[in-house]
Write a protein that holds these residues in place. Structure first.
Motif, short mmCIF file in Angstrom:
data_model
loop_
_atom_site.label_atom_id
_atom_site.label_comp_id
_atom_site.label_asym_id
_atom_site.label_seq_id
_atom_site.Cartn_x
_atom_site.Cartn_y
_atom_site.Cartn_z
N TYR A 200 69.89 -83.45 64.72
CA TYR A 200 70.97 -82.48 65.09
C TYR A 200 70.63 -81.89 66.64
O TYR A 200 72.02 -81.73 66.97
CB TYR A 200 70.55 -80.65 64.43
N LEU A 201 69.48 -81.96 67.69
CA LEU A 201 69.87 -81.48 68.15
C LEU A 201 70.36 -82.49 69.91
O LEU A 201 71.27 -82.12 70.30
CB LEU A 201 68.16 -81.67 68.97
N ALA A 202 70.61 -83.75 69.17
CA ALA A 202 71.29 -84.78 69.81
C ALA A 202 72.88 -84.61 69.77
O ALA A 202 73.60 -84.36 70.82
CB ALA A 202 70.65 -85.83 69.63
N GLY A 203 73.23 -84.18 68.87
CA GLY A 203 74.37 -83.84 68.85
C GLY A 203 74.90 -82.76 68.90
O GLY A 203 76.64 -82.95 69.24
N ALA A 204 73.78 -81.86 69.03
CA ALA A 204 74.57 -80.74 69.59
C ALA A 204 75.08 -80.60 71.37
O ALA A 204 75.06 -79.63 71.62
CB ALA A 204 73.55 -79.53 69.27
N ALA A 205 74.31 -81.72 71.45
CA ALA A 205 74.25 -81.91 72.99
C ALA A 205 74.99 -82.93 73.71
O ALA A 205 74.24 -83.85 74.47
CB ALA A 205 73.13 -81.86 73.94
N ILE A 206 75.95 -83.63 72.46
CA ILE A 206 76.56 -84.80 73.06
C ILE A 206 77.19 -84.45 74.64
O ILE A 206 77.61 -83.75 75.20
CB ILE A 206 77.97 -85.13 71.94
N GLY A 207 76.67 -85.78 75.47
CA GLY A 207 77.80 -85.79 76.58
C GLY A 207 78.52 -85.91 76.59
O GLY A 207 79.22 -87.41 77.86
N THR A 208 79.84 -85.68 76.02
CA THR A 208 81.02 -86.03 76.44
C THR A 208 82.09 -84.67 76.42
O THR A 208 81.73 -83.49 76.55
CB THR A 208 81.80 -86.12 74.77
N PRO A 209 83.35 -85.27 76.97
CA PRO A 209 83.84 -84.11 78.09
C PRO A 209 84.25 -82.91 76.57
O PRO A 209 84.20 -83.12 75.76
CB PRO A 209 85.38 -84.95 78.70
#
Length: 320
Positions: A200-209
């Motif tokens: 969840y945390l990684a999904g919440a901080a996706i490094g996309t524009p």
């Protein structure tokens, strides 16, 4: 260092039922009265009281609370996972903000990062589990799950995940009913729960524009819609519209969050459901194909063979 479990505490936990009988009410109420010396509106505790039955493993503390009146104010140096075994309604304040009433379904969780002030008061008694996790242990798991994707500690107020809920139930069973419970097993269960939180945390901080990002809440809603409608026609344009994004932006953001384009993800979920039905039911393969969104038995068979290397019939026979 080898994990150590508090044998006396685990023994006490197993001897006390999850719901107090009339004969035991005095013992439970005394403990409750002692525990409520940390009032909702008082100075926050810096360590969780070991009340309700406690087990320890390396970097972990498990506290299983019976369904009793409960309130606390705390600010501890660990990650804190609160997860109820029945629907929990709680008056809560975070960082001394406004008090609000919030409900958590059974098996969901409230995850608090270190050094966050929380004040909580149960509206109705329910059994729940608290897990305090040393930051080093938690963040090691989070980083491993993220696989070089950015992530950051954050308050998660409404974490819901089927894998987490299953581990929560197994942890309760182990604490209450397993006479051979070992610290390493408790660690494994806790690390599994942390891994689900890390996703969840990684999904919440996706490094996309920003224009291509998809929030965890929207992603969860889209995935739930897909799971609930595998037997129906699922159109990427309609999913994108539900997410409030264009088709191209939605496709890129969805792939960043899940690792697959939407259509491949849908096929994967259909095959997973088909595998469950093949293993656990006697339904005809043609019927399973329709129920999981394939146009025909031949379509299911060809996709199954291409993705998994075996036919549906051979897969089913392996379970017999």
């Amino acid at each position: 260092m080898k994990p150590v479990i508090g044998e006396a505490n685990v023994r006490d936990m197993k001897e006390e039922p999850s719901s107090p009988s009339a004969a035991e009410g005095e013992r439970f109420s005394l403990k409750a009265a002692d525990y409520r010396t940390i009032p909702f509106d008082g100075p926050p505790a810096t360590e969780l009281p070991e009340w309700g039955g406690v087990a320890h493993a390396e970097g972990l503390k498990f506290i299983l609370h019976p369904p009793l009146d409960f309130e606390i104010a705390y600010r501890i140096p660990d990650y804190l996972i609160f997860t109820p075994y029945a629907r929990a309604v709680v008056d809560i304040s975070v960082k001394d903000g406004p008090i609000r009433r919030q409900a958590w379904p059974a098996g969901s969780a409230f995850i608090v990062p270190p050094d966050t002030c929380v004040r909580a008061r149960m509206a109705e008694p329910v059994e729940f589990l608290c897990i305090a996790v040393d930051p080093t242990r938690a963040e090691t798991v989070f980083a491993r799950v993220a696989r070089d994707r950015p992530w950051a500690p954050q308050l998660i107020e409404d974490f819901g995940d089927p894998g987490f809920a299953m581990l929560q139930q197994e942890l309760r069973r182990s604490l209450l009913g397993d006479p051979l419970v070992e610290p390493v097993y408790l660690e494994t269960l806790a690390d599994g729960m942390l891994a689900r939180i890390g996703c969840y945390l990684a999904g919440a901080a996706i490094g996309t524009p920003a224009k291509e990002a998809i929030s965890p809440g929207v992603l969860r809603r889209i995935v739930q819609h897909i799971e609930a409608n595998l037997g129906e026609k699922l159109v990427v344009e309609e999913l994108a519209e539900a997410a409030g994004l264009s088709r191209s932006h939605f496709t890129r953001a969805f792939q960043s969050a899940t690792g697959e384009p939407p259509q491949d993800f849908i096929i994967g979920r259909r095959l997973s459901r088909a595998r469950e039905l093949l293993a656990d039911t006697e339904r005809e393969i043609a019927e399973i194909a329709v129920a999981t969104g394939f146009s025909s038995q031949a379509h299911l068979s060809s996709t199954f063979k291409k993705r998994l290397g075996v036919t549906p019939a051979r897969y089913r026979n392996a379970f017999r």
